[in-house]
Design a protein around this motif. Structure first.
Motif, PDB file in Angstrom:
ATOM      1  N   ARG A  13       0.830  -1.209   0.000  1.00  0.00           N
ATOM      2  CA  ARG A  13       0.000   0.000   0.000  1.00  0.00           C
ATOM      3  C   ARG A  13       0.861   1.254   0.000  1.00  0.00           C
ATOM      4  N   GLU A  17       0.958   4.172  -2.802  1.00  0.00           N
ATOM      5  CA  GLU A  17       0.727   5.579  -2.475  1.00  0.00           C
ATOM      6  C   GLU A  17       1.869   6.444  -2.995  1.00  0.00           C
ATOM      7  N   GLU A  18       3.109   5.965  -2.806  1.00  0.00           N
ATOM      8  CA  GLU A  18       4.275   6.711  -3.272  1.00  0.00           C
ATOM      9  C   GLU A  18       4.270   6.836  -4.790  1.00  0.00           C
ATOM     10  N   GLU A  20       1.657   6.864  -6.828  1.00  0.00           N
ATOM     11  CA  GLU A  20       0.623   7.809  -7.246  1.00  0.00           C
ATOM     12  C   GLU A  20       1.030   9.247  -6.957  1.00  0.00           C
ATOM     13  N   ARG A  85      -8.120   8.367  -2.975  1.00  0.00           N
ATOM     14  CA  ARG A  85      -7.573   9.395  -2.079  1.00  0.00           C
ATOM     15  C   ARG A  85      -8.280   9.248  -0.745  1.00  0.00           C
ATOM     16  N   HIS A  91      -5.707   7.398   7.957  1.00  0.00           N
ATOM     17  CA  HIS A  91      -4.457   6.798   8.431  1.00  0.00           C
ATOM     18  C   HIS A  91      -4.501   6.607   9.940  1.00  0.00           C
ATOM     19  N   SER A  96      -2.957   3.141   8.033  1.00  0.00           N
ATOM     20  CA  SER A  96      -2.439   3.384   6.687  1.00  0.00           C
ATOM     21  C   SER A  96      -3.557   3.997   5.858  1.00  0.00           C
ATOM     22  N   ILE A  99      -4.735   2.834  -0.430  1.00  0.00           N
ATOM     23  CA  ILE A  99      -4.959   3.216  -1.822  1.00  0.00           C
ATOM     24  C   ILE A  99      -5.142   1.964  -2.681  1.00  0.00           C
TER      25      ILE A  99
END
Length: 188
Positions: A13, A17-18, A20, A85, A91, A96, A99
């Protein structure tokens, strides 16, 4: 066991996220680089591209500000219910921001009668008012929420879903304690 699987999923995950965030940054950087070019090197359709860049930048800042500052949980999903999003409050609740997981997998919410909450079904039923749902923690305690979900619709149908979740756990537990105290007084 379960913990190693959880760690692997969390790593996946975070990696997603990184990716995107990196993709959005690259797109903005590419447009900024184009804007910094000398006017002759830009070609003819400059104004529209500059306007589009300004709109992208303003949209990104607005979304980030809303999601970072919200005390409620805000989740944006695609038309299939996958999270694209989410606010920082997500979180804090889940540990977390899940995404590309489906909303239902990530949250695992239950209606108050114990049946599973399904986002796409709720949207299909035109969920327009807030619904009380619960999240069961690993220690078998519950957190309670008011959830509202609205479909984002264009001419072709649902293009996304906006979900807002407000924590009502303290209010719910206070109400239950008040009812217990009232029952105790009635017995005496």
């Amino acid at each position: 066991g379960n913990y190693s699987s959880w760690l692997e999923q969390k790593d996946q995950r975070l990696t997603q996220e990184e990716k995107e965030a990196s993709s959005r940054r690259r797109s903005l950087e590419r447009e900024l680089e184009w804007i910094r070019l000398a006017p002759r090197a830009r070609q003819a359709k400059g104004k529209a591209r500059i306007t589009r860049y300004a709109a992208m930048l303003a949209e990104e800042r607005l979304i980030a500000q809303i999601l970072d500052q919200a005390s409620e949980i805000h989740v944006l999903c695609d038309h299939q219910g996958r999270i694209i999003r989410a606010s920082k409050s997500t979180h804090r609740l889940l540990g977390s921001i899940p995404i590309l997981e489906t909303f239902d997998q990530a949250f695992g919410l239950l209606y108050t009668d114990g049946t599973p909450f399904a986002l796409l079904s709720a949207i299909g039923e035109k969920l327009s008012k807030k619904v009380e749902v619960a999240l069961r923690h690993p220690d078998n305690t519950y957190a309670y929420f008011l959830l509202s979900a609205n479909a984002l619709v264009d001419s072709e149908g649902i293009i996304g879903i906006v979900v807002e979740i407000v924590d009502i756990t303290e209010r719910k537990l206070a109400g239950e304690n008040l009812l217990k105290a009232y029952a105790e007084v009635e017995r005496k």
